[in-house]
Structures are given as C-alpha cells and as structure tokens.
Scaffold this active site. Sequence first.
Site, short mmCIF file in Angstrom:
data_model
loop_
_atom_site.label_atom_id
_atom_site.label_comp_id
_atom_site.label_asym_id
_atom_site.label_seq_id
_atom_site.Cartn_x
_atom_site.Cartn_y
_atom_site.Cartn_z
CG HIS A 152 -6.89 -4.17 -8.47
ND1 HIS A 152 -7.04 -4.92 -9.57
CD2 HIS A 152 -7.44 -4.84 -7.40
CE1 HIS A 152 -7.62 -5.99 -9.45
NE2 HIS A 152 -7.96 -5.82 -8.41
CB CYS A 153 -4.18 0.83 -5.45
SG CYS A 153 -5.81 0.82 -6.07
CB ILE A 154 0.13 -0.60 -3.29
CG1 ILE A 154 -1.06 -0.45 -2.17
CG2 ILE A 154 1.22 -0.05 -2.48
CD1 ILE A 154 -1.73 0.82 -2.01
#
Length: 311
Positions: free
Chosen positions: A265-267
């Site tokens: 979800h983030c990187i």
Amino acid sequence: IDSGEALCGVIGLGYVGLPLAHALHRSGLLVLGFDIDPAKIADLAAGRDYLKHLGEGFVADLAGDRFDATTDFDRLGEPDCLFVCLPTPLGPHQEPDLGYVTNAALQIGKALRPGQLVVLESTTYPGTTRGVFHDAVRSAADPALVCGRDYFVAYSPEREDPGRASHSTASIPKLVGGLDETAAKLAERVYARAIERVHTVASAEIAEAAKLLENIFRAVNIALVNEMKVVLAEMGIDVWDVIEAASTKPFGFMPFYPGPGLGGHCIPIDPYYLTWKAKELGRPTRFIELAGEVNTVMPRYVVVRKVHGLN
C-alpha cells in the site's frame, strides 16, 4: 486516558484502523469505529473477520460493550480521542490526493467540542497536519474553539506491514509529534496504554518526514538490489549468494532482496509525496525519482525470465 474511561474514535477501519482499534480496545479503552462502508460495520457486528491477514478471531476479540462501530459521522463529537486512519493515494499525475483526509477533517470540525484530541495517522508530506488537515478542521469548527487550548492536534504515522507475523500494532514503536507540546503529550499518553514503546518528537513535521524517510529508504534499496540482480544475472552470478555474503558484515549493510518491483500500500506511493513537495519548493529529488523508474521495469523482467525458465 489514565482512568481508562476515554472513548477513542478510529476513523477508517481498514488495514491500519482496525488493528489500532483492536490494540486500544485490548488496553482497556472504549473504542468507537467509523467507516463509510456499511459492509464492514455489519461484519464487525457479526464478529466476521474481513481482513484475513489479521487472523481468525481478530474481530471477535472486539465483542463486548467497550466497542462499537458506525457509519454515522454525526457521532464524531462523542470520542475524547480521534484517530484518522484513511488512505492517501496518488492522483493521475502522481500528485498527492488528500481527499479522504480533508473530508474527514471537515466532518471532525463540524462536530468538534472542547477537550478533544485529534490524531492523523495517514502517510503524507511534511506540513499536512498543521496545514491542510488542521485548516480543514478549523474551517468547519466553531470559531471560538482554539487549537492548543480547547482541542489538540497531533500526527502519528501508521507503521503497519500487513501479513508480517513477527510484529503487531502493539509491538511496533509509535512516533508522535504534536502541533504543540500538550497535543504531543496527550497523544503519547493514549498510545502508551496500547503500544509498548512511544517515541515523541518535537513537531508533527518531524514525524511526517520520518515516515516518508522510512518508506523511501525501502524504495531506494529495493531499486538498488533489483538493478544489481539484472546485472549479476547477465554475469552468471547468483544475487542471493551475493546478498548472503554481504550480510556477514556486522555494520554498514542491511540486506534487501530482489522482487517484481514495488508492492503493498505504501512503498509505490509514498516517495512521490516527497517529490511533489520538493517540486513545489523548487528542489530536485532525482535519486528518489530514479528509484521509482527502476522498479517500474521489474515486473516485465520477472515475467520474461519466468517464461523462459530462468531465475
């Protein structure tokens, strides 16, 4: 907070908000969850696990009179502490999309009352909590309410890694930064009930920047090892053997492993929050942007190698 009578409102019951609600509940605090998805509220009421990576029985642990969940955002005035755990995706031109966060902030402002603590957990660029988020809260709130006197605002970045069994919300150290000293102390106090270690920093901006550094660090090093994998494969050298060998050095090295680009979800998203802000400031971030470019070619590379039976 100290008596355990504080009601904690968690806005967004996804992979960040639900584990936080669970940790706060297990600490003995009262929890009221908010989500726009009625299916999640129904699952919670029925004790059904809708996030499978959290394990069987995770939702059932919330049963009892100390937890409730609702789609009714008119109840935002009830909690003493509010935690905003909403997504911050990218727009079509890789610009930050803070729509979910600002909409929540407006709803909070409409219901804001004296004595409330509001904490943003969503990943974003430095200055969002003090600027975009708090500005939206204040614009919808009673103008007689003063931040730092009547209500308090802080930032504490989520550090969830879905599927990682070695850590839980309660065991991952929590960063906290406030818009003022009192906000930071209040946020530290409530998190300390549920989380083993809380580290308070001097400002919300430091906490926001630390979250971006954590994820950009991963993005850059994943790009590095992926690029080395491509080169070493052409030389007939097994990159896994190389990583194992390099890992024997007890300082100055941390192993990263090759894979099909950036996932999760983030990187793939968070580095662009900093590059966007850097462009606004007229500062280049070529290193970070290059890491993003390197990782975009890996999925095709992996598929081609797989088709031809190559490692």
